[in-house]
Structure formats: structure tokens, C-alpha cells
Design a protein around this motif. Structure first.
Motif, mmCIF file in Angstrom:
data_model
loop_
_atom_site.group_PDB
_atom_site.id
_atom_site.type_symbol
_atom_site.label_atom_id
_atom_site.label_comp_id
_atom_site.label_asym_id
_atom_site.label_seq_id
_atom_site.Cartn_x
_atom_site.Cartn_y
_atom_site.Cartn_z
ATOM 1 N N VAL A 1 0.748 -1.139 -0.382
ATOM 2 C CA VAL A 1 -0.334 -0.099 -0.597
ATOM 3 C C VAL A 1 0.878 0.849 -0.333
ATOM 4 N N ALA A 2 2.023 1.104 0.252
ATOM 5 C CA ALA A 2 2.557 2.388 0.662
ATOM 6 C C ALA A 2 3.213 2.728 -0.819
ATOM 7 N N GLY A 3 3.481 1.996 -1.508
ATOM 8 C CA GLY A 3 4.071 1.719 -2.835
ATOM 9 C C GLY A 3 3.134 2.047 -3.827
ATOM 10 N N ILE A 4 2.151 1.972 -3.425
ATOM 11 C CA ILE A 4 0.303 2.422 -4.611
ATOM 12 C C ILE A 4 0.145 3.897 -4.172
ATOM 13 N N VAL A 5 0.630 4.271 -2.835
ATOM 14 C CA VAL A 5 0.189 5.376 -1.968
ATOM 15 C C VAL A 5 1.228 6.460 -3.195
ATOM 16 N N ALA A 6 2.304 5.996 -2.288
ATOM 17 C CA ALA A 6 3.644 6.500 -3.821
ATOM 18 C C ALA A 6 3.184 6.738 -5.243
ATOM 19 N N LEU A 7 2.319 6.033 -5.802
ATOM 20 C CA LEU A 7 2.710 6.244 -7.279
ATOM 21 C C LEU A 7 0.930 7.289 -6.942
ATOM 22 N N MET A 8 0.026 7.232 -6.607
ATOM 23 C CA MET A 8 -0.929 8.194 -6.594
ATOM 24 C C MET A 8 -0.375 9.306 -6.007
ATOM 25 N N LEU A 9 0.594 9.385 -5.452
ATOM 26 C CA LEU A 9 1.200 11.004 -4.998
ATOM 27 C C LEU A 9 1.795 11.280 -6.066
ATOM 28 N N GLU A 10 3.048 10.387 -7.525
ATOM 29 C CA GLU A 10 3.484 10.993 -8.589
ATOM 30 C C GLU A 10 2.064 11.183 -9.350
ATOM 31 N N ALA A 11 1.108 11.223 -9.581
ATOM 32 C CA ALA A 11 0.012 11.201 -10.299
ATOM 33 C C ALA A 11 -0.772 13.378 -10.043
ATOM 34 N N ASN A 12 -1.239 12.752 -8.007
ATOM 35 C CA ASN A 12 -1.126 14.160 -7.741
ATOM 36 C C ASN A 12 -0.456 14.772 -6.342
ATOM 37 N N PRO A 13 0.807 15.679 -6.650
ATOM 38 C CA PRO A 13 1.495 15.613 -5.667
ATOM 39 C C PRO A 13 0.715 16.764 -4.603
ATOM 40 N N ASP A 14 -0.496 17.073 -4.965
ATOM 41 C CA ASP A 14 -0.947 18.481 -3.796
ATOM 42 C C ASP A 14 -1.855 17.102 -3.404
ATOM 43 N N LEU A 15 -2.094 16.428 -2.961
ATOM 44 C CA LEU A 15 -3.047 15.338 -2.385
ATOM 45 C C LEU A 15 -2.834 15.535 -1.271
ATOM 46 N N THR A 16 -3.686 15.630 -0.104
ATOM 47 C CA THR A 16 -3.683 16.043 1.492
ATOM 48 C C THR A 16 -3.552 14.240 1.443
ATOM 49 N N VAL A 17 -3.536 14.226 2.695
ATOM 50 C CA VAL A 17 -3.233 13.155 3.325
ATOM 51 C C VAL A 17 -4.943 12.490 3.243
ATOM 52 N N ASP A 18 -5.591 12.941 3.757
ATOM 53 C CA ASP A 18 -7.195 12.642 3.810
ATOM 54 C C ASP A 18 -7.359 12.479 2.221
ATOM 55 N N GLU A 19 -6.962 13.095 1.978
ATOM 56 C CA GLU A 19 -7.703 13.100 -0.040
ATOM 57 C C GLU A 19 -7.329 11.681 -0.060
ATOM 58 N N VAL A 20 -5.758 10.871 0.492
ATOM 59 C CA VAL A 20 -5.506 10.116 0.002
ATOM 60 C C VAL A 20 -6.083 8.766 0.721
ATOM 61 N N ARG A 21 -6.908 8.747 1.653
ATOM 62 C CA ARG A 21 -7.356 7.807 2.488
ATOM 63 C C ARG A 21 -8.719 7.836 2.072
ATOM 64 N N GLU A 22 -9.381 9.361 1.693
ATOM 65 C CA GLU A 22 -10.937 8.136 0.790
ATOM 66 C C GLU A 22 -10.933 7.816 -0.570
ATOM 67 N N ALA A 23 -9.234 8.627 -1.042
ATOM 68 C CA ALA A 23 -9.319 7.518 -2.644
ATOM 69 C C ALA A 23 -9.277 6.223 -2.374
ATOM 70 N N LEU A 24 -8.079 6.345 -1.472
ATOM 71 C CA LEU A 24 -8.568 4.039 -1.824
ATOM 72 C C LEU A 24 -9.359 3.638 -0.310
ATOM 73 N N ARG A 25 -10.264 4.250 -0.470
ATOM 74 C CA ARG A 25 -11.764 4.028 0.614
ATOM 75 C C ARG A 25 -12.715 3.682 -0.886
ATOM 76 N N VAL A 26 -13.045 4.920 -1.487
ATOM 77 C CA VAL A 26 -14.301 4.348 -2.459
ATOM 78 C C VAL A 26 -13.652 3.931 -3.675
ATOM 79 N N THR A 27 -12.058 3.496 -4.228
ATOM 80 C CA THR A 27 -12.088 2.811 -5.036
ATOM 81 C C THR A 27 -11.550 1.142 -4.504
ATOM 82 N N ALA A 28 -11.876 0.944 -3.368
ATOM 83 C CA ALA A 28 -11.547 -0.608 -2.942
ATOM 84 C C ALA A 28 -12.153 -1.448 -3.623
#
Length: 723
Positions: A572-599
Motif C-alpha cells: 500500500v505504501a508503494g501504491i500511495v507513491a503512485l498516487m502522489l506521483e499522479a497528484n502531488p497536491d493530495l492531502t493525507v485525507d484525500e489519499v485515504r478517501e481515494a483508497l476508500r472509494v476505489t477499494a
């Protein structure tokens, strides 16, 4: 210790351990001999010719910056480390512990000791689709993101940590907190730091600690960010840079490592995700209210994403929760065999009640059945704070007992009891007894090792009527129980067997269950964590089954399969890195929410409600959907097959405006397809090899059907909408 007029809240567990430390210091007049006697058991490190004890504290409110400076003035007896918000790490010379009461702190505790939580993963997580750019504007590899790993057993030279062409190392910096020959980081001044590639290469690996020359960190880091080393064993974010800390097995050192990693990320202008495949077994509050939890949550507010393993106690019924009304709870305590581990001491029984509702607990000795033959006194939280070193003696058997009682724990105000019990070869059974006029009490049964790092549960058992068996719930520990940490469960990754049929997908038996003590959802997400193949240190002195080897620069580098939430966390840490590359402006809450709605949910997870599952969290992590979500791509949802048909394929985005993607985690190979309108008229057709990308420009707008079938007649029909 002197008094300053400042009322400091200090857990009795810390006062107990400090008492033990001071007794050991008297037994070892030579400070280096003392250091050797306690290192690995207590948070004590040799720094600048001094034996320094690790602590975590909260600065007095309203003047945190001045308090931090005031603590620094106590050097060299006090060494101040990191600060986030009001929470600070620091170390005190073993011979100057009297300064503790003079420090500008509202509370402090002895730093807790940590223990590790022990090519299918890319397939099950859909990371292979992200790395191929399917359904995305481009391929994502984690470039421009730092992945920090706190662990032990790093091989800095492993080709897994080079780029895919094996030309340059991606290890950005390392900090070995165990090395005695510096230099350490400028702001911390201990251990050995290296940031230049040549310097990192000259160090080669970290040093030994209580785990010997380990390998855990190399395996974990390979899952998060390995580039394959010329094999197919590519990690989640093979383009990310890596920052490694071999930390001193205590939470003060972990806090320092977090702050050091954040400094590097800020200097580089990059986002940072930190993986933690370890836990604090007997310590922490399990409700995320401890100082260490507060430190993490404060750093999360600044944009650092923390990921942690949920733990490996899912197969153990080591927890009991009971709502009392004046009755008595009794449960038999299972002991880990003393002969199975050279450091085995006994069992630790940890009990937490509700704030303001006192309870009592004690020990009952039983025959091999359920007959009680001897009882300890009842100990009430109302009598706390107190500590007691005693023993139960019955017919020649002596069972040592160490007792800590808190009326209101400084971290969260809850009543608390910890009893450590040692059987010492006795054939008697040990039972836990608890009673209270009202309120719910939670109990846990974990091993306690003499080196302080045991972290596995043992059952609460019911030998007969009137006894209560345990359950596996409420099993997530610090740091995973922190509010802002993404806690990760483990499952068997899906895979294709030689016949093309899919296997796997079930929950790993060891994966710890939530929720937290205060009822929050944990874990949040699940990822593959069984027999995950990744890199191993070439410098380890441990034995393991080598699955593959590569030759690089004249050295043989091994790979092996390991299981545990230690493996699912870095996925999951590596997948978060992919998400942060795609959108470096994400907040931590936005990372968590994206993981939630796409699980992802399937037959193994069952239907997961909005509240989430205390076993699966929000479901199985879905990397391609998560990256689509943070990119804001419309129609992130996959199309579903028609009723009664097997979901063999993934079809997205739906609605579709340009390209429609077709992939499968269950099948590979050739596929025929056709698009028909609601009247059954053929709109388009073709054939290709999965994965497919179909252009929809010539298709009519509105609802259509996509039919897919393979050579063996397997297929499905999907309803899609063209915009």
C-alpha cells in the motif's frame, strides 16, 4: 528525583521500568557493561560516550518552542530529538535521570520498544495496470516521490534498489542509528547518516542489532519500491527514491527518523510516504491517544502519509471485552512455551476500562481442569497509581507476578492494569479474573520476552462452565491504531494457475482484526501479504529458503518469500507513491478517501457496508482505480457484467468518452469482442490480446452492450454508456 512544582503525568509502566533500569545500573558500575546488559531490552543507546535512555514527552502548553529550547539547555545530560506539535523525543543520561522532573513537560513516558510484524502482489493490487498506463494518461512508477522505510536489515547495495536498467541506485539517504562512528544527522547527532551514493555504497548494509544482521527491511523495501533487479519481481513504485532508517527499536528513535525523513523530503521538494512494518506490542493505548500517535497525526497534517501493518494476531483469540454489572469474568491464560524462545519470560495481561469506571482484577491458579486451587488478592484501579513485584506460591510452585495499576492513565484517562505472569515450569493453570460494578473492560494476552520485543498473542481459553473464551478482535496496535495512519490487512493474492484459472483472494489467517479501542475503523485497506517474493539482504546471517538469485557487481543477491502484514503494508505504501506521483497536491485525507472509494470487493470480502469491515477495512486495494480517482478522471467506475454472468473482466471507464479499457486478473490471452446497440445491431467488432484499449469515437452515444469471449467459450456481457 527533585520536584519543581510542575505536575507531570507519568505512566506507572514507565516508573516501573525506570526502577528496573536503575537497579541494573547499580549492578553494573561500569557504564559500558551496563549498556551491554540492557541494550535491546530497554530504550537505551550509547551516544557520545554516554548511556542515554529514550523518552517521549509533551511540552508544557502555550510555550512549546521555548520549552524545546529550555530542554536543549540541559545538554549533555539531555539530548533533545524531534518535535511535532507539542510532542518531543529526548534522551537522558542514565546517571542523570533526576533531571526528568525539572524538564518543562506536562507528561512523559519511557520510549516503548518496537518489534517487526511479519510477483503476485502487483497482479492482485492492479499495480501492473498502473505501471502499464492502462486507463490512465500515462504509466506511473512513483517518480518524484520518496518512500521512507523504518526497519532493520537493509542491504543498501541490492540491485532491487537500482533503476530498471541497473545504472544508478535509487537509495536517496540512509541513517543507521546503531552505528557508533558518525557523522549522524546534524539535528540529531547520533548514528551514521549517508546521503551521497558513494558513501551509501561504502556502508553496504546496516549494522547488527538484537535481530542480528537481519533482512526484514530489504524485503519490505523491495515490495514498496523495488525495480526488479533484472527479474520479474518488480515492486509497487519502481521509480520512487528510497530513504532507509535502521532505528533503535524504540518510539523516540522512530520519531527522530520520521522528522529526518521529512527534512529530506522538504529539501528535495518531494512528497513522502513512510512505511512501518512493526508495532509497539505492550505499549500504546490502542485508542490512538498516546503521545506517539499524536506525533504521527501532527506530521500527517503537514502532508506526510503514514502506512502501517495492521499486525499478525488474527489467528489468536487473545482479546476479551466484557460489559460488567457486578459479575465476575474468568478466562484461562494460554502461555507461549518457555522452551520455544530463549528470551521467553511469560505472558502480559493488559486491561483497559472506561474512563471514570473502576474495575478490579486478579490471578487464579487452577488444576489442569477448571478447579481454582489458589487466588491472588483483587487489585482495584481505584487504588492506583501503584506497582508491585510479587509472586503466587502454592504447594511448592512459585509464579512471579509484576503488577502495574493506573486509576486514570495519563494518555487517555482510562483505568488500566497490566499483570505479567511467569509460570516458571509450574503445571498449574493460570486464569485471569476481572470484576466491576459497571462499564466495559477490554483484556489482551500477549507474550512478554526478557528482551522486551514479544508481540504475538496467545489465547484466552474456556476450560469449562463459568469461563470465557477470547476472540481475535481489537487487535490493531501502535502505530497502526493512530487516527491518520493507513493500517493494512493481509490476504492471499489472486493469481492464475497454469490452466488459466484464478486462485487466492482469501483473508490471511494471521491478519489482525480491528476496530480500535475507541471504536474507529481499523484496518482501512487490505493488500497481498502471503508468500510475497521480494529482495533479501546479501549480508544477513539468518537462514531462509532462497527462491531466486541475481549476480550484480560480483555479488550474489537473494530473493525469498515471506508472509505477514509486514508485506501487505509496503504494498500500500508503494501504491500511495503512485498516487502522489499522479497528484502531488493530495492531502493525507484525500489519499485515504481515494483508497476508500476505489477499494475492491469480491466474494471473499463479501459486501462491505459504508462503515467498513474490521477485517478487510474498505476492501482490497485497487491501484488503477485509486490513481484514476486522484487524477479526477470521470467515470472511474468499472462496468459490471450482466446479471448472472461471471465477472471475468474489468471494463473502464464507464461512461466512456474516448478509449475503453478491457483487462482481467483471471484470464490472459486472446479475446474476441463486439459492441451492439439495445436492439441487438452490431456497432463494432474485433479481436486482440488482453489487455485491450478500444476507441469509442465511432460508436453511437448512449447505452450499448460490450460482449467479450475467449477461445474456450468463456465470456461476459457488459452494459456501457458512451458520452
Amino acid at each position: 528525583m527533585g520536584q519543581t512544582g510542575v505536575s507531570q503525568r507519568v505512566p506507572m509502566t514507565s516508573r516501573w521500568d525506570l526502577m528496573q533500569l536503575q537497579a541494573l545500573r547499580l549492578q553494573h558500575p561500569d557504564v559500558r557493561a551496563f549498556q551491554g546488559a540492557v541494550e535491546g531490552t530497554y530504550p537505551v543507546a550509547w551516544m557520545g560516550g554516554r548511556s542515554m535512555v529514550g523518552f517521549v514527552g509533551a511540552l508544557l502548553p502555550g510555550a512549546e518552542a521555548m520549552g524545546y529550547e529550555a530542554m536543549s539547555a540541559w545538554a549533555p545530560a539531555v539530548r533533545v530529538g524531534s518535535r511535532s506539535g507539542a510532542v518531543v523525543s529526548f534522551r537522558v543520561d542514565i546517571d542523570h535521570l533526576d533531571v526528568l522532573e525539572a524538564l518543562p513537560l506536562s507528561q512523559w513516558h519511557l520510549a516503548a520498544m518496537a518489534a517487526p510484524d511479519l510477483e503476485k502482489a502487483r497482479y492482485g493490487t492492479r499495480v501492473d495496470s498502473v505501471q502499464a498506463g492502462l486507463g490512465l494518461p500515462q504509466a506511473y512508477m512513483g517518480e518524484g516521490v520518496l518512500i521512507g522505510v523504518l526497519d532493520w536489515g537493509f542491504d543498501y547495495t541490492h540491485p532491487m534498489f537500482y533503476d530498471s536498467l541497473l545504472n544508478a541506485s535509487r537509495v536517496r539517504a540512509v541513517w543507521d542509528q546503531y552505528r557508533q562512528v558518525g557523522p549522524g544527522p546534524a539535528d540529531f547527532g547520533y548514528g551514521r547518516v549517508a546521503e551521497e551514493p558513494s558513501d551509501i555504497a561504502s556502508l553496504a548494509s546496516d549494522t547488527a542489532n538484537i535481530y542480528g544482521f537481519a533482512y526484514h527491511g530489504t524485503h519490505v523495501a523491495g515490495i514498496a519500491g523495488g525495480a526488479g533487479a533484472g527479474t520479474a519481481l518488480v515492486g509497487m513504485a519502481p521509480g520512487a527514491e528510497l530513504v532507509f532508517t535502521t532505528f533503535l527499536i524504540d518510539e523516540a528513535a522512530a520519531m527522530d527518523a520520521f522528522a529526518w525523513m521529512q527534512d529530506i523530503a522538504e529539501a528535495d521538494g518531494k512528497r513522502l510516504v513512510i512505511n512501518n512494518s512493526w508495532s509497539l506490542p505492550e505499549f500504546g493505548t490502542r485508542d490512538g491517544q498516546g503521545l506517539f500517535n499524536q506525533f504521527i497525526d501532527s506530521m500527517s497534517e503537514e502532508g506526510v502519509v503514514f502506512v502501517a501493518s495492521a499486525g499478525n494476531n488474527g489467528s489468536k483469540d487473545y482479546h476479551i471485552a466484557h460489559a460488567f454489572s457486578g459479575d465476575i469474568l474468568r478466562s484461562r491464560v494460554q502461555f507461549y512455551p518457555e522452551s520455544a524462545n530463549p528470551s521467553m519470560w511469560g505472558q502480559a495481561l493488559t486491561l483497559w476500562g472506561e474512563a471514570g469506571a473502576s474495575f478490579e482484577a486478579g490471578i487464579a491458579l487452577t488444576s489442569m481442569g477448571s478447579n481454582i486451587v489458589h487466588e491472588s488478592p483483587w487489585f482495584s484501579t481505584a487504588d492506583g497509581p501503584m506497582m508491585l513485584d510479587t509472586a503466587l506460591v502454592f504447594e511448592g510452585d512459585t509464579l512471579p507476578v509484576e503488577l502495574i495499576v493506573e486509576e486514570a492513565h495519563p494518555a487517555n484517562g482510562r483505568p488500566f492494569i497490566r499483570m505479567r505472569v511467569r509460570k516458571s515450569g509450574s503445571s498449574l493453570g493460570v486464569g485471569l479474573q476481572v470484576t466491576a460494578p459497571s462499564g466495559t473492560v477490554h483484556c489482551w494476552n500477549t507474550t512478554h520476552l526478557s528482551n522486551g520485543v514479544g508481540n504475538w498473542g496467545q489465547d484466552f481459553q474456556s476450560p469449562g462452565a463459568g469461563w470465557t473464551a477470547g476472540d481475535p478482535h481489537f487487535g490493531v496496535q501502535t502505530p497502526a491504531c493512530s487516527e491518520r495512519v493507513i493500517a493494512v490487512a493481509a490476504y492471499y493474492s489472486e493469481y492464475l494457475n497454469p490452466l488459466g484459472n484464478e486462485g487466492g483472494g482469501t483473508l490471511a489467517s494471521f491478519s489482525s482484526y480491528g476496530p480500535t479501542l475507541d471504536g474507529r475503523l481499523k484496518p482501512e485497506i487490505a493488500a497481498p501479504g502471503v508468500s510475497v517474493e521480494s529482495s533479501m539482504s546479501a549480508y544477513t546471517d539468518a537462514s531462509f529458503n532462497v527462491t531466486e538469485e541475481v549476480e550484480f557487481n560480483g555479488v550474489t543477491y537473494p530473493f525469498a518469500k515471506l508472509s505477514g502484514t509486514s508485506m501487505s503494508g509496503p504494498a500500500v505504501a508503494g501504491i500511495v507513491a503512485l498516487m502522489l506521483e499522479a497528484n502531488p497536491d493530495l492531502t493525507v485525507d484525500e489519499v485515504r478517501e481515494a483508497l476508500r472509494v476505489t477499494a475492491r470487493q469480491d466474494d471473499h470480502t463479501g459486501e462491505i457496508t459504508e462503515e467498513g469491515s474490521t477485517v478487510w477495512g474498505w476492501g482490497k486495494v485497487n491501484a488503477v482505480r485509486a490513481v484514476q480517482e486522484v487524477l479526477g478522471i470521470n467515470g472511474v467506475a468499472e462496468a459490471a457484467p450482466m446479471r448472472g454472468q461471471t465477472d471475468l473482466f474489468q471494463v473502464w471507464p464507464n461512461p466512456v468518452a474516448d478509449d475503453l479499457n478491457v483487462a482481467s486478473v483471471q484470464r490472459k490471452g486472446a479475446v474476441d469482442w463486439e459492441v451492439v446497440d439495445p436492439q441487438g445491431r452490431k456497432v463494432d467488432e474485433g479481436a486482440g490480446v488482453l489487455p485491450l484499449r478500444l476507441n469509442s469515437d465511432a460508436w453511437p452515444k448512449g447505452a450499448l452492450l460490450l460482449r467479450l469471449w475467449m477461445e474456450r467459450g468463456e465470456g461476459a456481457t457488459y452494459r456501457i454508456v458512451v458520452e
